[in-house]
Design an enzyme around this catalytic site. Structure first.
Site, PDB file in Angstrom:
ATOM      1  N   LYS A   1     -14.242  -2.032   7.931  1.00  0.00           N
ATOM      2  CA  LYS A   1     -13.551  -2.793   8.984  1.00  0.00           C
ATOM      3  C   LYS A   1     -12.080  -2.876   8.632  1.00  0.00           C
ATOM      4  O   LYS A   1     -11.735  -3.264   7.525  1.00  0.00           O
ATOM      5  CB  LYS A   1     -14.164  -4.198   9.008  1.00  0.00           C
ATOM      6  CG  LYS A   1     -13.435  -5.193   9.859  1.00  0.00           C
ATOM      7  CD  LYS A   1     -13.891  -6.618   9.538  1.00  0.00           C
ATOM      8  CE  LYS A   1     -12.928  -7.627  10.169  1.00  0.00           C
ATOM      9  NZ  LYS A   1     -11.623  -7.678   9.493  1.00  0.00           N
ATOM     10  N   ASP A   2     -11.211  -2.494   9.570  1.00  0.00           N
ATOM     11  CA  ASP A   2      -9.774  -2.612   9.300  1.00  0.00           C
ATOM     12  C   ASP A   2      -9.063  -3.209  10.509  1.00  0.00           C
ATOM     13  O   ASP A   2      -9.713  -3.711  11.437  1.00  0.00           O
ATOM     14  CB  ASP A   2      -9.170  -1.257   8.900  1.00  0.00           C
ATOM     15  CG  ASP A   2      -8.913  -0.359  10.097  1.00  0.00           C
ATOM     16  OD1 ASP A   2      -9.426  -0.655  11.206  1.00  0.00           O
ATOM     17  OD2 ASP A   2      -8.181   0.643   9.933  1.00  0.00           O
ATOM     18  N   MET A   3      -7.731  -3.146  10.520  1.00  0.00           N
ATOM     19  CA  MET A   3      -6.946  -3.750  11.594  1.00  0.00           C
ATOM     20  C   MET A   3      -6.067  -2.727  12.334  1.00  0.00           C
ATOM     21  O   MET A   3      -5.231  -3.129  13.138  1.00  0.00           O
ATOM     22  CB  MET A   3      -6.090  -4.903  11.048  1.00  0.00           C
ATOM     23  CG  MET A   3      -6.943  -6.052  10.516  1.00  0.00           C
ATOM     24  SD  MET A   3      -6.000  -7.333   9.642  1.00  0.00           S
ATOM     25  CE  MET A   3      -4.998  -8.007  10.958  1.00  0.00           C
ATOM     26  N   GLU A   4      -6.232  -1.443  12.023  1.00  0.00           N
ATOM     27  CA  GLU A   4      -5.366  -0.434  12.654  1.00  0.00           C
ATOM     28  C   GLU A   4      -6.078   0.841  13.110  1.00  0.00           C
ATOM     29  O   GLU A   4      -5.643   1.484  14.081  1.00  0.00           O
ATOM     30  CB  GLU A   4      -4.229  -0.006  11.694  1.00  0.00           C
ATOM     31  CG  GLU A   4      -3.176  -1.067  11.422  1.00  0.00           C
ATOM     32  CD  GLU A   4      -3.553  -1.994  10.281  1.00  0.00           C
ATOM     33  OE1 GLU A   4      -4.465  -1.646   9.490  1.00  0.00           O
ATOM     34  OE2 GLU A   4      -2.968  -3.092  10.178  1.00  0.00           O
TER      35      GLU A   4
ATOM     36  N   GLU B   1       0.829  -1.201   0.000  1.00  0.00           N
ATOM     37  CA  GLU B   1       0.000   0.000   0.000  1.00  0.00           C
ATOM     38  C   GLU B   1       0.871   1.261   0.000  1.00  0.00           C
ATOM     39  O   GLU B   1       0.485   2.298  -0.545  1.00  0.00           O
ATOM     40  CB  GLU B   1      -0.889   0.022   1.252  1.00  0.00           C
ATOM     41  CG  GLU B   1      -1.879  -1.140   1.359  1.00  0.00           C
ATOM     42  CD  GLU B   1      -2.420  -1.343   2.789  1.00  0.00           C
ATOM     43  OE1 GLU B   1      -3.401  -2.082   2.937  1.00  0.00           O
ATOM     44  OE2 GLU B   1      -1.848  -0.788   3.747  1.00  0.00           O
TER      45      GLU B   1
ATOM     46  N   ASP C   1     -12.451  -6.173   0.155  1.00  0.00           N
ATOM     47  CA  ASP C   1     -13.271  -7.386   0.302  1.00  0.00           C
ATOM     48  C   ASP C   1     -14.578  -7.045   1.006  1.00  0.00           C
ATOM     49  O   ASP C   1     -14.654  -6.107   1.795  1.00  0.00           O
ATOM     50  CB  ASP C   1     -12.516  -8.473   1.075  1.00  0.00           C
ATOM     51  CG  ASP C   1     -12.045  -7.986   2.448  1.00  0.00           C
ATOM     52  OD1 ASP C   1     -10.971  -7.353   2.502  1.00  0.00           O
ATOM     53  OD2 ASP C   1     -12.766  -8.207   3.430  1.00  0.00           O
TER      54      ASP C   1
ATOM     55  N   THR D   1      -6.101  -0.477   3.149  1.00  0.00           N
ATOM     56  CA  THR D   1      -7.222  -1.242   2.633  1.00  0.00           C
ATOM     57  C   THR D   1      -8.098  -1.683   3.807  1.00  0.00           C
ATOM     58  O   THR D   1      -7.657  -1.673   4.960  1.00  0.00           O
ATOM     59  CB  THR D   1      -6.719  -2.460   1.848  1.00  0.00           C
ATOM     60  OG1 THR D   1      -5.836  -3.204   2.666  1.00  0.00           O
ATOM     61  CG2 THR D   1      -5.983  -2.006   0.594  1.00  0.00           C
TER      62      THR D   1
END
Lengths: 262, 262
Positions: free
Chosen positions: A194-197, A33, A220, A111
């Site tokens: 929805k992300d992870m960070e 990214e 996704d 993303t």
């Protein structure tokens, strides 16, 4: 009435809002990214790092128009060699970057998964209105709210209108997939993406009083038929290109403006 | 054969192992767990903080026998007023403490859940042999291992034998309760004890090359009949007293020794 000792801080905040944005930190979790943007802005890698010896964190920096741009990527795990994704790494690099660089604005770009029930499609670019965690369940009064960690992104009505981005609430967790309990929390967070960070970056930004915005591109569909990991990997390259275009537009819009113009 | 540039570092590590431990950082997530130890070691609060302005993190410090002791508590959430528990806060205070204080050893002390199927009872004191996460599921090869984040605690056979502590694997997640997916990961981690900070402290300690040990006291039985939150709150005071006794014994054992004596 505000106590007198608050006055200098209020004045300082007011001045910051009226001064052109000068230094920005862009936190990006994955190399795939980050690199297109590093090239786009013609940034250089900081080899004499502002970060401690031994950490894998990478800073790319340079001047673009009137801005000092820093792209911070938490780097590859020193043992396993994969991108250091997730909330722990994101919070650490956000903290260390703010301490070293004193930015006027943090942009967390990356993303994300999207919910089609909330109007998200693959390739969409979202600006998060607010962020929260969906995998920190602490069923004790007040601790429950701490776990959710709801925080507002900096309000940027002019940026939104000019670039015609989608807006939605962002929910963060350390798993790429979701469990039924995660899903219930994501629904409770009214999340479209929805992300992870994101919520970890927001936590640190809030702690250190730096405004933050969240630019997320959908790789996704979480409430779709395809397994998340397959769909994520399949769409990563194309969606990353769209993300990088969007971040470039955001940076161009920010250039020469003060926070209150956004 | 090791490349020649490695030699100074190896020599430095060897020297560190043979030098008496001088500075220790004890990371404790909750005030109720920290304050009895602060009193026991007669530590003072650092009012001219080594941490940035605005963060709630609290350092208590002082000299006890031959040791410089720092108890670091991430403080109360600045808005909600509850202890800043969990992996994000724990990783941030561990990072900032190591940067500011350059400790020889980190001790992460706190209460934890235990699994009776693995031999844990309320009031037991465990030293973790290794630590891992149970709520970071990333089903992509190698990223899956990164998510689990398995790390060894510093090996301390003499400490274990002398103090007669229990040993078990520690699994960390940001929820006080567990979901079925968390439970499956905890079983895959072969964990006897479960907390909300350990693996994050271990991650940062490993990143910054500081040895770490984990002293955990069991407040609740995860695979028992009682709801975790109720059992946790009911046993917190009594178990905290046992934790503080154990940490005092650990500190007394460490005093005057070098890392390789532990």
């Amino acid at each position: 009435m505000a106590p007198p000792e608050d006055k200098p801080e209020v004045a300082e905040e007011f001045m910051a809002e009226k001064r052109s944005i000068s230094t920005i930190v862009i936190i990006i979790a994955m190399q795939a990214e980050a690199l297109p943007l590093v090239n786009k802005f013609q940034l250089k890698e900081d080899l004499d790092s502002v970060f401690p010896k031994g950490v894998p964190w990478v800073r790319y920096y340079g001047t673009y128009k009137d801005l000092n741009i820093n792209i911070i990527w938490p780097g590859k795990d020193t043992v396993l060699g994969v991108d250091s994704v997730g909330t722990v790494s994101a919070s650490l690099v956000t903290y260390a970057s703010v301490q070293a660089l004193q930015p006027d604005l943090i942009i967390n770009a990356g993303t994300a998964g999207g919910f089609k029930a909330k109007g998200a499609s693959v390739g969409d670019i979202f600006l998060a209105s607010d962020v929260a965690f969906h995998d920190r369940r602490i069923p004790i009064p007040v601790f429950d709210l701490y776990g959710v960690g709801l925080r507002q992104a900096l309000s940027t009505p002019n940026l939104l209108k000019t670039l015609n981005l989608k807006v939605g609430k962002l929910s963060t967790g350390d798993s790429l997939e979701t469990s039924p309990k995660d899903e219930a929390s994501i629904i409770a967070n009214h999340a479209t993406i929805k992300d992870m960070e994101g919520a970890a970056v927001a936590y640190v930004a809030d702690l250190l009083k730096v405004p933050a915005i969240f630019v997320k591109a959908i790789t996704d569909i979480v409430d779709g038929d395809k397994p998340t990991a397959d769909e994520f990997l399949q769409n990563l390259a194309a969606v990353t290109a769209a993300l990088d275009q969007a971040v470039t537009k955001v940076v161009n819009f920010i250039n020469g403006k003060c926070l209150s113009d956004l």
